[in-house]
Scaffold this motif. Structure first.
Motif, mmCIF file in Angstrom:
data_model
loop_
_atom_site.group_PDB
_atom_site.id
_atom_site.type_symbol
_atom_site.label_atom_id
_atom_site.label_comp_id
_atom_site.label_asym_id
_atom_site.label_seq_id
_atom_site.Cartn_x
_atom_site.Cartn_y
_atom_site.Cartn_z
ATOM 1 N N GLN A 153 0.997 -1.232 -0.036
ATOM 2 C CA GLN A 153 0.020 0.073 -0.049
ATOM 3 C C GLN A 153 0.846 1.310 -0.046
ATOM 4 O OE1 GLN A 153 -3.790 0.298 2.369
ATOM 5 N NE2 GLN A 153 -2.592 1.670 3.578
ATOM 6 N N TYR A 154 0.749 2.049 -0.995
ATOM 7 C CA TYR A 154 1.553 3.276 -1.082
ATOM 8 C C TYR A 154 1.301 4.180 -0.229
ATOM 9 C CZ TYR A 154 3.969 7.257 -3.571
ATOM 10 O OH TYR A 154 5.037 8.104 -3.821
ATOM 11 N N SER A 155 2.125 4.453 0.637
ATOM 12 C CA SER A 155 2.129 5.328 2.042
ATOM 13 C C SER A 155 1.347 6.676 1.469
ATOM 14 C CB SER A 155 2.995 5.332 2.948
ATOM 15 O OG SER A 155 2.934 6.275 3.916
ATOM 16 N N PHE A 161 8.083 12.103 2.402
ATOM 17 C CA PHE A 161 9.441 11.823 2.646
ATOM 18 C C PHE A 161 10.279 11.980 1.697
ATOM 19 C CE2 PHE A 161 12.262 8.286 3.077
ATOM 20 C CZ PHE A 161 12.711 8.453 4.199
ATOM 21 N N LYS A 162 10.020 11.693 0.453
ATOM 22 C CA LYS A 162 10.927 11.631 -0.722
ATOM 23 C C LYS A 162 11.180 13.136 -0.709
ATOM 24 C CE LYS A 162 8.410 9.484 -3.725
ATOM 25 N NZ LYS A 162 7.963 8.858 -5.006
ATOM 26 N N ALA A 163 10.440 14.112 -0.455
ATOM 27 C CA ALA A 163 10.761 15.620 -0.707
ATOM 28 C C ALA A 163 11.712 16.305 0.385
ATOM 29 C CB ALA A 163 9.303 16.208 -0.728
ATOM 30 N N GLY A 164 11.927 15.411 1.271
ATOM 31 C CA GLY A 164 12.879 15.620 2.422
ATOM 32 C C GLY A 164 12.350 15.784 3.796
ATOM 33 N N ALA A 165 10.844 15.451 3.948
ATOM 34 C CA ALA A 165 10.079 15.723 5.414
ATOM 35 C C ALA A 165 10.612 14.483 6.196
ATOM 36 C CB ALA A 165 8.738 15.764 5.071
ATOM 37 N N ASP A 212 13.360 0.604 6.223
ATOM 38 C CA ASP A 212 13.121 -0.209 5.217
ATOM 39 C C ASP A 212 11.696 0.312 4.725
ATOM 40 O OD1 ASP A 212 11.482 -1.166 7.386
ATOM 41 O OD2 ASP A 212 10.876 -2.913 6.544
ATOM 42 N N GLY A 213 11.362 0.334 3.453
ATOM 43 C CA GLY A 213 10.108 0.760 2.626
ATOM 44 C C GLY A 213 9.425 -0.374 1.991
ATOM 45 N N ALA A 214 10.034 -1.361 1.891
ATOM 46 C CA ALA A 214 9.409 -2.592 1.302
ATOM 47 C C ALA A 214 10.267 -3.910 1.652
ATOM 48 C CB ALA A 214 9.239 -2.592 -0.210
ATOM 49 N N GLY A 215 9.628 -5.056 1.597
ATOM 50 C CA GLY A 215 10.557 -6.409 1.875
ATOM 51 C C GLY A 215 9.590 -7.584 1.490
ATOM 52 N N ILE A 233 6.028 1.626 -0.414
ATOM 53 C CA ILE A 233 6.429 2.554 -1.447
ATOM 54 C C ILE A 233 5.929 2.099 -2.856
ATOM 55 C CG2 ILE A 233 8.412 3.038 -0.013
ATOM 56 C CD1 ILE A 233 10.012 1.186 -1.599
ATOM 57 N N THR A 234 5.099 1.041 -2.878
ATOM 58 C CA THR A 234 4.462 0.613 -4.089
ATOM 59 C C THR A 234 2.995 0.231 -3.678
ATOM 60 O OG1 THR A 234 5.224 -1.677 -3.806
ATOM 61 C CG2 THR A 234 6.375 0.093 -5.393
#
Length: 336
Positions: A153-155, A161-165, A212-215, A233-234
């Motif tokens: 599930q895409y958070s 987070f990707k933008a730096g937050a 970890d973003g996925a696993g 992240i997906t």
């Protein structure tokens, strides 16, 4: 009908979902809300009927009017908050994952027993009657050989987070990340359906900050292999599945199974009749209240929590995912 007077810790979206459904449980009464920011506790709790507000855990623990506490704080806070409240005689329904590691869970369950209170992990799926239907119909599949359980599930926090937050859910300080947040659903479902595996092998995709973003996890059983896939992240719309020698079962969502069907080897299809529920958090609350009233034994769920956290510990060891909470292992961190 005896009311169970609750306090809540945490004012996030998950707490809102919990309170929305809690109003449908007759024995539930929201009395108090805790937040480090007292005004935030008042602003959040007033709309749900709370009348008492705290920014002190000591004061909350001392409130004799409170029977039970629902904890939905960051994962790293679960153990210390739960232990403090249980020592004060409060029953605790703690959001998943129940703690950061197995050492914390062991201490939490020890304190619960010593103080004669109920401690239950709020793992909604395993309390859902639909999950019981899945277990009941497994025998129709014959000898089980393979299962793929997934929660991808895409958070809603990932873009920030990707933008730096800085986001709690992508921060190891809070014992967070994909494994602990949603991989845990797959792990506990696996344990509830198939028992403890012989061994597990874990893999992880890491993001900035060492989280970890996925696993994925491969679990080996005597006669079958189980594959667990999880990601923040997906996304994925694929169902989970359980394959047996006579057919395959498809499960819409492992955390809230609302569509389950079996396709047999000859092509025949059976749709499993499931109870309809918009928010299956209601079932964990019902289990908890029954346990508080002595109408249900929660030991089987305590065993699930122990088994699941042992697996997350092992997977984290394999992939190199560590939390600050792990440094407390072996210390007398919970002494008064």
């Amino acid at each position: 009908m005896k009311q169970v007077k609750f306090a809540i810790i945490g004012t996030s979206v998950i707490t809102k979902y919990f309170l929305e459904v809690a109003s449908s449980v007759p024995e539930f009464t929201l009395t108090a809300v805790y937040s480090r920011d007292l005004q935030k506790a008042k602003d959040f709790g007033a709309s749900y009927g709370a009348t008492v507000f705290y920014d002190s855990l000591e004061a909350l623990a001392a409130d004799q009017e409170i029977d039970a506490v629902y904890i939905a704080s960051p994962n790293s806070c679960h153990a210390a908050q739960t232990i403090q409240l249980m020592k004060a005689g409060k029953h605790v329904l703690c959001e998943k994952p129940i703690a950061s590691n197995a050492a914390e869970v062991k201490e939490m369950q020890k304190v619960a027993k010593e103080n004669g209170v109920v401690l239950l992990e709020a793992m909604r799926s395993v309390h859902d009657p639909a999950f019981l239907e899945i277990k009941e119909h497994l025998k129709k599949l014959g000898t089980l050989r393979y299962a793929s359980l997934q929660f991808c599930q895409y958070s809603s926090k990932y873009d920030a987070f990707k933008a730096g937050a800085d986001c709690n859910i992508f921060n190891p300080i809070y014992s967070a990340g994909a494994l602990m947040d949603i991989g845990i659903y797959c792990i506990e479902a696996m344990l509830a359906l198939f028992g403890e595996p012989l061994l597990v092998t874990g893999m992880g995709t890491f993001l900035r900050g060492g989280i970890d973003g996925a696993g994925a996890i491969l679990a080996k059983y005597e006669e079958m292999i189980v594959e667990l896939t999880y990601s923040k992240i997906t996304g994925s719309q694929l169902p989970s599945q359980i394959q047996g020698e006579k057919g395959v079962m498809y499960i819409s969502k492992i955390a809230e199974p609302n569509e389950v069907r079996i396709v047999y080897n000859d092509g025949a299809e059976e749709v499993i009749d499931l109870p309809v529920c918009k928010n299956n958090m209601v079932y964990e609350l019902e289990t908890f209240i029954k346990a508080v009233k002595g109408q249900k034994d929660a030991d089987e769920f305590a065993q699930l929590s122990r088994g699941a956290i042992r697996i997350t510990d092992e997977v984290r060891r394999q992939i190199g995912l560590t939390f600050p909470a792990d440094q407390k292992i072996g210390e007398n961190a919970y002494e008064d």
